[in-house]
Motif scaffolding. Structure first.
Motif, PDB file in Angstrom:
ATOM      1  N   CYS A 107      53.142  24.166  13.307  1.00  0.00           N
ATOM      2  CA  CYS A 107      51.628  23.847  13.459  1.00  0.00           C
ATOM      3  C   CYS A 107      51.353  22.528  12.421  1.00  0.00           C
ATOM      4  O   CYS A 107      50.805  21.808  12.509  1.00  0.00           O
ATOM      5  CB  CYS A 107      50.525  24.696  13.267  1.00  0.00           C
ATOM      6  SG  CYS A 107      49.060  24.344  13.787  1.00  0.00           S
ATOM      7  N   CYS A 108      51.637  22.954  11.048  1.00  0.00           N
ATOM      8  CA  CYS A 108      51.464  21.992  10.109  1.00  0.00           C
ATOM      9  C   CYS A 108      52.133  20.551  10.326  1.00  0.00           C
ATOM     10  O   CYS A 108      51.629  19.321   9.919  1.00  0.00           O
ATOM     11  CB  CYS A 108      51.850  22.530   8.522  1.00  0.00           C
ATOM     12  SG  CYS A 108      50.664  23.792   7.954  1.00  0.00           S
ATOM     13  N   ALA A 109      53.498  20.645  10.994  1.00  0.00           N
ATOM     14  CA  ALA A 109      54.099  19.593  11.089  1.00  0.00           C
ATOM     15  C   ALA A 109      53.530  18.802  12.235  1.00  0.00           C
ATOM     16  O   ALA A 109      53.577  17.209  12.238  1.00  0.00           O
ATOM     17  CB  ALA A 109      55.711  20.026  11.595  1.00  0.00           C
ATOM     18  N   MET A 110      52.971  19.501  13.343  1.00  0.00           N
ATOM     19  CA  MET A 110      52.320  19.037  14.735  1.00  0.00           C
ATOM     20  C   MET A 110      51.309  18.160  13.872  1.00  0.00           C
ATOM     21  O   MET A 110      50.752  17.063  14.389  1.00  0.00           O
ATOM     22  CB  MET A 110      51.965  19.954  15.443  1.00  0.00           C
ATOM     23  CG  MET A 110      53.325  20.293  16.325  1.00  0.00           C
ATOM     24  SD  MET A 110      52.850  21.572  17.294  1.00  0.00           S
ATOM     25  CE  MET A 110      54.284  22.243  18.073  1.00  0.00           C
ATOM     26  N   ILE A 111      50.386  18.838  13.034  1.00  0.00           N
ATOM     27  CA  ILE A 111      49.279  18.199  12.416  1.00  0.00           C
ATOM     28  C   ILE A 111      49.344  16.891  11.779  1.00  0.00           C
ATOM     29  O   ILE A 111      48.764  15.835  12.051  1.00  0.00           O
ATOM     30  CB  ILE A 111      48.246  19.253  11.709  1.00  0.00           C
ATOM     31  CG1 ILE A 111      47.855  20.254  12.688  1.00  0.00           C
ATOM     32  CG2 ILE A 111      47.082  18.596  10.949  1.00  0.00           C
ATOM     33  CD1 ILE A 111      47.325  21.499  12.083  1.00  0.00           C
TER      34      ILE A 111
END
Length: 118
Positions: A107-111
């Motif tokens: 999720c952090c990578a997507m954000i």
């Protein structure tokens, strides 16, 4: 992250299918919540284009960010529900830490890929 999300979904579904067909159905079910976040990311692409004009304060990137965080929340809820069926406390904690950590990092990578668009 569209191509990456598609690859993650395919790999995880193949893993779940292999586990299920080799007699490890419980492991297959344990892998399936990891598919939720990439699917939310893929669904958020067309949905954000439709929803952004109806919400005047949010643009397309903001709607995608909301969908990704919502996908993380749904994933964590499903992980928690599945973890209740794991008998050993250490195994349950390991499952939650590994799968939850993976989902959080994804999720952090997507954000972070969305940040330049904000």
């Amino acid at each position: 992250m569209t191509i990456e999300s598609c690859a993650i979904v395919v790999i995880l579904l193949v893993m779940a299918w292999i586990f299920a067909h080799t007699g490890h159905a419980a492991i297959a079910v344990g892998v399936l919540p990891l598919v939720v976040l990439p699917i939310f990311n893929l669904v958020a692409i067309p949905v954000s284009s439709l929803l952004a004009p109806t919400i005047p304060t949010l643009g397309v990137p903001e709607v995608r960010l909301i969908a990704e965080v919502l996908g993380l929340a749904v994933t964590c809820i499903l992980l928690g529900l599945i973890a209740t069926h794991i008998k050993g406390k250490k195994y349950r904690q390991a499952y939650l830490w590994v799968c939850g950590g993976y989902s959080l990092l994804l999720c952090c990578a997507m954000i972070f890929t969305q940040l330049p668009q904000l």
